[in-house]
Design a protein around this motif. Structure first.
Motif, mmCIF file in Angstrom:
data_model
loop_
_atom_site.group_PDB
_atom_site.id
_atom_site.type_symbol
_atom_site.label_atom_id
_atom_site.label_comp_id
_atom_site.label_asym_id
_atom_site.label_seq_id
_atom_site.Cartn_x
_atom_site.Cartn_y
_atom_site.Cartn_z
ATOM 1 N N ASP A 379 0.823 -1.210 0.000
ATOM 2 C CA ASP A 379 0.000 0.000 0.000
ATOM 3 C C ASP A 379 0.859 1.262 0.000
ATOM 4 N N GLY A 380 2.031 1.194 0.628
ATOM 5 C CA GLY A 380 2.913 2.355 0.653
ATOM 6 C C GLY A 380 3.374 2.745 -0.737
ATOM 7 N N ILE A 381 3.707 1.758 -1.554
ATOM 8 C CA ILE A 381 4.112 2.042 -2.936
ATOM 9 C C ILE A 381 2.930 2.593 -3.725
ATOM 10 N N TYR A 382 1.740 2.047 -3.482
ATOM 11 C CA TYR A 382 0.550 2.552 -4.175
ATOM 12 C C TYR A 382 0.315 4.027 -3.862
ATOM 13 N N ARG A 383 0.447 4.413 -2.596
ATOM 14 C CA ARG A 383 0.238 5.816 -2.234
ATOM 15 C C ARG A 383 1.261 6.714 -2.924
ATOM 16 N N ALA A 384 2.505 6.231 -3.022
ATOM 17 C CA ALA A 384 3.539 7.017 -3.700
ATOM 18 C C ALA A 384 3.218 7.177 -5.185
ATOM 19 N N VAL A 385 2.761 6.100 -5.815
ATOM 20 C CA VAL A 385 2.386 6.163 -7.233
ATOM 21 C C VAL A 385 1.222 7.123 -7.428
ATOM 22 N N ASP A 386 0.243 7.042 -6.549
ATOM 23 C CA ASP A 386 -0.932 7.908 -6.653
ATOM 24 C C ASP A 386 -0.537 9.379 -6.547
ATOM 25 N N VAL A 387 0.316 9.705 -5.576
ATOM 26 C CA VAL A 387 0.753 11.094 -5.398
ATOM 27 C C VAL A 387 1.586 11.548 -6.594
ATOM 28 N N PHE A 388 2.425 10.663 -7.100
ATOM 29 C CA PHE A 388 3.250 11.008 -8.264
ATOM 30 C C PHE A 388 2.371 11.351 -9.464
ATOM 31 N N LEU A 389 1.334 10.564 -9.702
ATOM 32 C CA LEU A 389 0.425 10.835 -10.818
ATOM 33 C C LEU A 389 -0.395 12.096 -10.573
ATOM 34 N N GLU A 390 -0.792 12.315 -9.324
ATOM 35 C CA GLU A 390 -1.600 13.492 -9.000
ATOM 36 C C GLU A 390 -0.813 14.780 -9.223
ATOM 37 N N ARG A 391 0.468 14.791 -8.836
ATOM 38 C CA ARG A 391 1.284 15.996 -8.975
ATOM 39 C C ARG A 391 1.774 16.212 -10.407
ATOM 40 N N ARG A 392 1.586 15.225 -11.261
ATOM 41 C CA ARG A 392 2.077 15.323 -12.639
ATOM 42 C C ARG A 392 0.960 14.920 -13.596
ATOM 43 N N GLY A 393 -0.044 15.770 -13.636
ATOM 44 C CA GLY A 393 -1.203 15.491 -14.476
ATOM 45 C C GLY A 393 -0.912 15.528 -15.963
ATOM 46 N N TYR A 394 0.262 15.994 -16.347
ATOM 47 C CA TYR A 394 0.614 16.104 -17.758
ATOM 48 C C TYR A 394 1.102 14.787 -18.352
ATOM 49 N N LEU A 395 1.246 13.744 -17.549
ATOM 50 C CA LEU A 395 1.770 12.477 -18.046
ATOM 51 C C LEU A 395 0.795 11.827 -19.020
ATOM 52 N N THR A 396 1.340 11.207 -20.050
ATOM 53 C CA THR A 396 0.514 10.468 -20.998
ATOM 54 C C THR A 396 0.119 9.124 -20.399
ATOM 55 N N GLU A 397 -0.786 8.425 -21.095
ATOM 56 C CA GLU A 397 -1.253 7.137 -20.595
ATOM 57 C C GLU A 397 -0.108 6.129 -20.516
ATOM 58 N N SER A 398 0.758 6.146 -21.521
ATOM 59 C CA SER A 398 1.886 5.210 -21.509
ATOM 60 C C SER A 398 2.864 5.545 -20.386
ATOM 61 N N GLU A 399 3.049 6.836 -20.101
ATOM 62 C CA GLU A 399 3.932 7.231 -19.003
ATOM 63 C C GLU A 399 3.335 6.851 -17.655
ATOM 64 N N LYS A 400 2.023 6.951 -17.546
ATOM 65 C CA LYS A 400 1.366 6.515 -16.313
ATOM 66 C C LYS A 400 1.556 5.016 -16.099
ATOM 67 N N MET A 401 1.446 4.259 -17.195
ATOM 68 C CA MET A 401 1.673 2.816 -17.089
ATOM 69 C C MET A 401 3.106 2.520 -16.662
ATOM 70 N N GLU A 402 4.046 3.334 -17.154
ATOM 71 C CA GLU A 402 5.446 3.156 -16.778
ATOM 72 C C GLU A 402 5.637 3.406 -15.284
ATOM 73 N N ALA A 403 4.953 4.433 -14.764
ATOM 74 C CA ALA A 403 5.053 4.734 -13.332
ATOM 75 C C ALA A 403 4.426 3.633 -12.490
ATOM 76 N N CYS A 404 3.380 2.993 -13.026
ATOM 77 C CA CYS A 404 2.665 1.966 -12.261
ATOM 78 C C CYS A 404 3.341 0.604 -12.322
#
Length: 542
Positions: A379-404
């Motif tokens: 869950d700790g990694i999930y929260r970090a991923v969620d915050v990373f995506l929230e603070r970087r709304g400009y990421l594309t779908e493929s970049e979001k998949m890379e972060a996940c």
């Protein structure tokens, strides 16, 4: 210097001390100085400036010596005592040449006024750095060291209060009979000494074993802070020399040194290009107590989040695990480090806009690797991923998949699955994986409850769940062709289990249970991708 000038030019002695001219009477100086007297007898008075040049006398100190020769009262202090001793010694101002001479007076002042006092001793040692080299035969440095160590053994607080790095703090309680100083008295700090004196003094202090090591470590840390960590204008070469000396002095015992200090000195030793022994020494100390560190400590190593910074984190973590090869080691240490990395990943994702996708993934992979087999949930990694995506709304779908990619959906807790299933920032493919992971958790929960009941049945016969990975993949492809509204429901076929209360609670959490539905059915809103129309689908668990 008009008060010392002579009126007879024939008896004048002209001396320049660092470009400051002195006009003195030869006979007056010769009465006190055996060297000047000898030069006059041999008619070699011109050699006197060379003698003064060799001892690097400063004009102010030489003026005091000259005044003494003229019968003036000399004001000795810890600031000038070593220089006065040096000049008096080289000019031969001894009792054998003249009674009540300057060398004897200066020696008596050093013994009775300077050495008994901590402040005066430190000040004299610091002020007389250059002159002490000329008095090496007298072993004055050893005399100063012994005096300071003796005083510190009576009251270690002269070195500073120990750094508190744990709940059990070391507290020194001196015997009232042994207190030499008043409570409101402020001691002169040893960290003002030049390194050439400080390092051998600390070595001798540790060898004496009369001073608690906690206080010695405190002094060493303060020295590094003054001359390296907080020294902005210092030359890098001088900083490197100090940081290497600090590494040699610090013990390797855990909990004596704060984690923040160790992380900072490790970072500075690398930036200053210190020796490999120095860098490795700090790295070993950091890894030994990594379980005691805070996320902000790890952030010290990754300022900028470059490739070398991330590699440094990986090296420190690897070194930590290499310290514990015994299977019987305390597992709680590994749990602390795993949680530390999760918290650090969250901190980096939330505070640093400079954290790029590649760096986040690299740090996430390190965190996931450490958590594997140590933490039950991710869950700790999930929260970090969620915050990373929230603070970087400009990421594309493929970049979001890379972060996940650092997120293992199978290791999410029930609450984590519930939150992730409703998280619209996550890519759809990841949400589907979360749904499947939650269904597997439901299967396991139901199976355990059935197995623990009075009527035990075989879970594979009673519960129709896809256990085959090919079936799951087929279902995944079907669901990816649909838009799942609010990410609230994924359809799975289940056979009815008798009186399974857990299943009813799980269905309610996933929004598949209404007040009008029975235990055997649920109603879901599904929108067809082609027709764009919504329709209600009733699922029967029969």
């Amino acid at each position: 210097m008009s008060d010392l000038e002579t009126r007879n030019s024939k008896s004048e002695l002209h001396i320049n001390v660092k470009d400051v001219p002195f006009h003195l009477c030869k006979e007056t100086i010769a009465k006190r100085s055996a060297i000047v007297s000898s030069l006059l007898e041999r008619n070699k008075i011109d050699e006197l400036p060379c003698i003064l040049q060799d001892i690097e006398a400063d004009p102010e100190t030489f003026k005091l010596v000259a005044k003494f020769c003229y019968g003036y009262k000399v004001n000795l202090s810890s600031d000038n005592i070593i220089s006065v001793l040096c000049i008096a010694y080289y000019l031969g101002m001894k009792e054998e040449h003249s009674t009540d001479n300057l060398l004897g007076k200066a020696s008596s002042f050093l013994e009775t006024r300077v050495l008994p006092s901590w402040n005066e001793t430190v000040n004299a040692l610091r002020s007389g750095e250059k002159s002490l080299d000329k008095l090496a035969d007298f072993e004055l440095v050893d005399l100063f060291f012994d005096s300071l160590i003796e005083k510190a053994s009576y009251d270690p607080r002269l070195l500073g209060e120990p750094i508190k790095n744990r709940e059990e703090t070391y507290e020194y309680r001196p015997n009232p009979r042994r207190r030499l100083f008043d409570n409101d008295w402020k001691s002169e700090d040893l960290i003002t000494l030049p390194l050439r004196f400080y390092e051998p003094l600390m070595i001798r202090a540790m060898e004496s074993r009369s001073i608690p090591v906690e206080y010695i470590v405190t002094s060493i840390c303060k020295y590094a802070k003054k001359w390296v960590l907080d020294a902005e204008d210092s030359v890098s070469g001088k900083k490197r020399e100090v940081v290497e000396a600090v590494e040699r002095l610090l013990p390797h015992k855990r909990e004596l040194i704060s984690c923040e200090f160790l992380f900072k000195t490790l970072k500075h030793s690398i930036s200053l290009e210190a020796s490999s022994e120095c860098r490795n020494g700090f790295g070993i100390r950091v890894s030994k107590q990594l379980d005691m560190a805070k996320p902000t400590d790890l952030k010290i190593l990754t300022q900028g989040y470059g490739e070398k910074d991330i590699q440094l984190v990986r090296t420190v973590v690897t070194s930590f695990f290499s310290n514990y090869t015994n299977e019987e080691e305390d597992v709680s240490l590994f749990v602390k480090v795993a949680k530390l990395l999760e918290e650090f990943l969250l901190l980096a994702a939330s505070e640093d806009a400079s954290l790029k996708l590649e760096a986040f993934v690299a740090l996430g992979e390190i965190t996931a690797a450490i958590s594997l087999g140590v933490l039950r949930y991710s869950d700790g990694i999930y929260r970090a991923v969620d915050v990373f995506l929230e603070r970087r709304g400009y990421l594309t779908e493929s970049e979001k998949m890379e972060a996940c990619k650092v997120l293992d959906c199978k290791k999410l807790s029930r609450q984590g699955c519930e939150e992730a299933a409703k998280n619209q920032r996550l890519p759809l493919r990841v949400v589907v994986q979360v749904f499947f992971a939650s269904q597997l958790q439901i299967r396991d929960t139901v199976a355990k409850e059935i197995k623990g009941g009075e009527e035990k049945v075989d879970e594979e016969e009673e519960i129709g769940v896809w256990s085959d990975e090919d079936e799951i993949e087929k279902m995944s492809e079907k669901l990816l062709g649909m838009e799942i509204e609010s990410h609230e429901c994924v359809v799975h076929r289940w056979k009815k289990a008798k009186k399974v209360s857990v299943w009813r609670q799980v269905k309610r959490k996933f929004g598949c249970l209404t007040t009008s539905s029975s235990d055997d059915t649920c109603t879901c809103d599904v929108k067809n991708k082609k027709t764009k129309k919504k329709k209600k689908i009733h699922h029967h668990y029969k």
